[in-house]
Design a protein around this motif. Structure first.
Motif, PDB file in Angstrom:
ATOM      1  N   MET A  73       0.854  -1.187   0.000  1.00 18.16           N
ATOM      2  CA  MET A  73       0.000   0.000   0.000  1.00 18.16           C
ATOM      3  C   MET A  73       0.888   1.235   0.000  1.00 18.16           C
ATOM      4  O   MET A  73       1.844   1.325   0.786  1.00 18.16           O
ATOM      5  CB  MET A  73      -0.919   0.022   1.222  1.00 18.16           C
ATOM      6  N   LEU A  74       0.567   2.152  -0.881  1.00 24.40           N
ATOM      7  CA  LEU A  74       1.352   3.377  -1.031  1.00 24.40           C
ATOM      8  C   LEU A  74       0.455   4.596  -0.871  1.00 24.40           C
ATOM      9  O   LEU A  74      -0.630   4.651  -1.456  1.00 24.40           O
ATOM     10  CB  LEU A  74       2.004   3.399  -2.419  1.00 24.40           C
ATOM     11  N   GLU A  75       0.913   5.559  -0.086  1.00 26.55           N
ATOM     12  CA  GLU A  75       0.200   6.837   0.026  1.00 26.55           C
ATOM     13  C   GLU A  75       0.958   7.893  -0.765  1.00 26.55           C
ATOM     14  O   GLU A  75       2.142   8.130  -0.538  1.00 26.55           O
ATOM     15  CB  GLU A  75       0.077   7.283   1.475  1.00 26.55           C
ATOM     16  N   VAL A  76       0.268   8.497  -1.710  1.00 21.35           N
ATOM     17  CA  VAL A  76       0.819   9.610  -2.481  1.00 21.35           C
ATOM     18  C   VAL A  76      -0.073  10.816  -2.227  1.00 21.35           C
ATOM     19  O   VAL A  76      -1.291  10.742  -2.414  1.00 21.35           O
ATOM     20  CB  VAL A  76       0.887   9.296  -3.987  1.00 21.35           C
ATOM     21  N   ASN A  77       0.531  11.910  -1.794  1.00 20.45           N
ATOM     22  CA  ASN A  77      -0.239  13.086  -1.391  1.00 20.45           C
ATOM     23  C   ASN A  77      -0.204  14.207  -2.423  1.00 20.45           C
ATOM     24  O   ASN A  77       0.750  14.364  -3.176  1.00 20.45           O
ATOM     25  CB  ASN A  77       0.293  13.648  -0.067  1.00 20.45           C
ATOM     26  N   CYS A  78      -1.286  14.976  -2.423  1.00 17.11           N
ATOM     27  CA  CYS A  78      -1.378  16.220  -3.188  1.00 17.11           C
ATOM     28  C   CYS A  78      -2.131  17.208  -2.309  1.00 17.11           C
ATOM     29  O   CYS A  78      -2.401  16.920  -1.147  1.00 17.11           O
ATOM     30  CB  CYS A  78      -2.076  15.993  -4.528  1.00 17.11           C
ATOM     31  N   GLN A  79      -2.464  18.355  -2.847  1.00 18.29           N
ATOM     32  CA  GLN A  79      -3.083  19.389  -2.013  1.00 18.29           C
ATOM     33  C   GLN A  79      -4.612  19.382  -2.041  1.00 18.29           C
ATOM     34  O   GLN A  79      -5.249  19.840  -1.098  1.00 18.29           O
ATOM     35  CB  GLN A  79      -2.584  20.769  -2.458  1.00 18.29           C
ATOM     36  N   THR A  80      -5.210  18.879  -3.131  1.00 15.52           N
ATOM     37  CA  THR A  80      -6.671  18.933  -3.264  1.00 15.52           C
ATOM     38  C   THR A  80      -7.228  17.596  -3.744  1.00 15.52           C
ATOM     39  O   THR A  80      -6.542  16.825  -4.418  1.00 15.52           O
ATOM     40  CB  THR A  80      -7.103  20.021  -4.274  1.00 15.52           C
ATOM     41  N   ASP A  81      -8.493  17.337  -3.413  1.00 11.88           N
ATOM     42  CA  ASP A  81      -9.131  16.110  -3.879  1.00 11.88           C
ATOM     43  C   ASP A  81      -9.353  16.139  -5.384  1.00 11.88           C
ATOM     44  O   ASP A  81      -9.449  15.090  -6.030  1.00 11.88           O
ATOM     45  CB  ASP A  81     -10.451  15.864  -3.138  1.00 11.88           C
ATOM     46  N   PHE A  82      -9.408  17.335  -5.957  1.00 13.91           N
ATOM     47  CA  PHE A  82      -9.557  17.463  -7.410  1.00 13.91           C
ATOM     48  C   PHE A  82      -8.358  16.837  -8.123  1.00 13.91           C
ATOM     49  O   PHE A  82      -8.510  16.058  -9.066  1.00 13.91           O
ATOM     50  CB  PHE A  82      -9.679  18.948  -7.795  1.00 13.91           C
TER      51      PHE A  82
END
Length: 291
Positions: A73-82
């Motif tokens: 399982m990998l978590e990749v983050n960004c700033q918005t759900d869009f």
């Protein structure tokens, strides 16, 4: 200055995903050399990525990759759900998860230097994506789990679960994974609850009990009751089963001859303090600046 054809601009745009004018400008600066233009755009992308790095990335997606008795399982983050729903972001996250699984690594620092394809490392591909999308994007963490029977479940983009178990069937495993996604247990049973978590909870329960002013023997019973209730809430086998609230998970598994060996659950943004936007203040500040 070399005349830049529409065909060259299209080639650069297809390979980088950037806007037409930005591609044309990059080609003009390199006299039509596409490879050099790509290199220069990567360099400028690194500068843009550095500027975005301070932005809080608390949104994103959990990706699950699975092969030959092993799941990652990998978590990749960004700033918005869009952006989390953007096809380019998803493709990047899924590919990085596959790379991590193939290389048997959960070390995101080591993962950053691994080949991504098209002559790029994972980090270079991340920087290119930041440039293209315009948000801070980070490969945050990875977890692996192994077993002969593995079940996985992803709730939307934000929650991922993998369970290793014995007995039962695929439907049993899927139901278990769904339960864990919904109820978020911290351990399989009482003995698996980390000692520091249990001690901290006991301190909180004891402090509240002593505030009641009751005799010590009553306080002790209140502590015992509080801990019992806490364990019922956080241990998988004591929880009410998501598929049948009249039964405990442990009772259901025992009746079906199923044993949970281990599980992992990741949720996007756990432990990240997300910035709270004050839009009214932003508008007021913008109006003040315009005067």
């Amino acid at each position: 200055m070399t005349q830049i054809s529409a065909k060259l601009v299209k080639e650069l745009r297809d390979r980088t995903g950037l806007g037409m004018m930005e591609c044309k400008k990059a080609l003009q600066e390199t006299d039509g050399d596409v490879e050099m233009a790509i290199d220069n755009l990567r360099k400028s992308g690194q500068a843009k990525a550095a500027k975005k790095a301070g932005n809080i990335a608390a949104d994103g997606a959990i990706i699950i990759a699975q092969k030959d008795g092993k799941a990652l399982m990998l978590e990749v983050n960004c700033q918005t759900d869009f952006v989390a729903k953007d096809a380019n972001f998803t493709a990047f996250a899924e590919k990085v998860a596959e790379i991590a699984l193939e290389n048997n690594t959960t070390d995101v620092a080591a993962l950053a230097d691994m080949p991504y394809g098209d002559g790029q490392t994972v980090e270079e591909a991340r920087v290119t994506l930041v440039q293209k999308i315009g948000e801070n994007i980070q490969v945050r963490r990875a977890e692996t789990i192994e077993g002969a029977n593995l079940a996985s479940y992803r709730h939307g983009l934000r929650i991922g679960v993998v369970v290793s178990y014995e007995g039962g069937n695929e439907e049993t495993g899927k139901s278990l994974a769904m339960h864990i996604a919904a109820f978020n247990p911290v351990a399989i049973d009482d003995t698996d609850v980390p000692a520091d978590i249990l001690a901290r909870e006991k301190d909180i329960i004891e402090a509240k009990a002593r505030e009641s002013g009751k005799p010590d023997n009553i306080v002790e019973k209140m502590i015992e009751g509080g801990l019992r209730k806490y364990l019922e809430e956080v241990t998988l086998l004591r929880q009410q089963y998501v598929m049948d609230n009249d039964k405990k998970v442990g009772d259901v598994l025992k009746a079906d001859g199923v044993k949970v060996l281990s599980f992992k659950r990741l949720e996007v943004g756990e432990g990240i303090e997300k910035k709270q936007e004050d839009f009214a203040a932003e508008v007021a500040a913008a109006q003040a600046a315009a005067k």
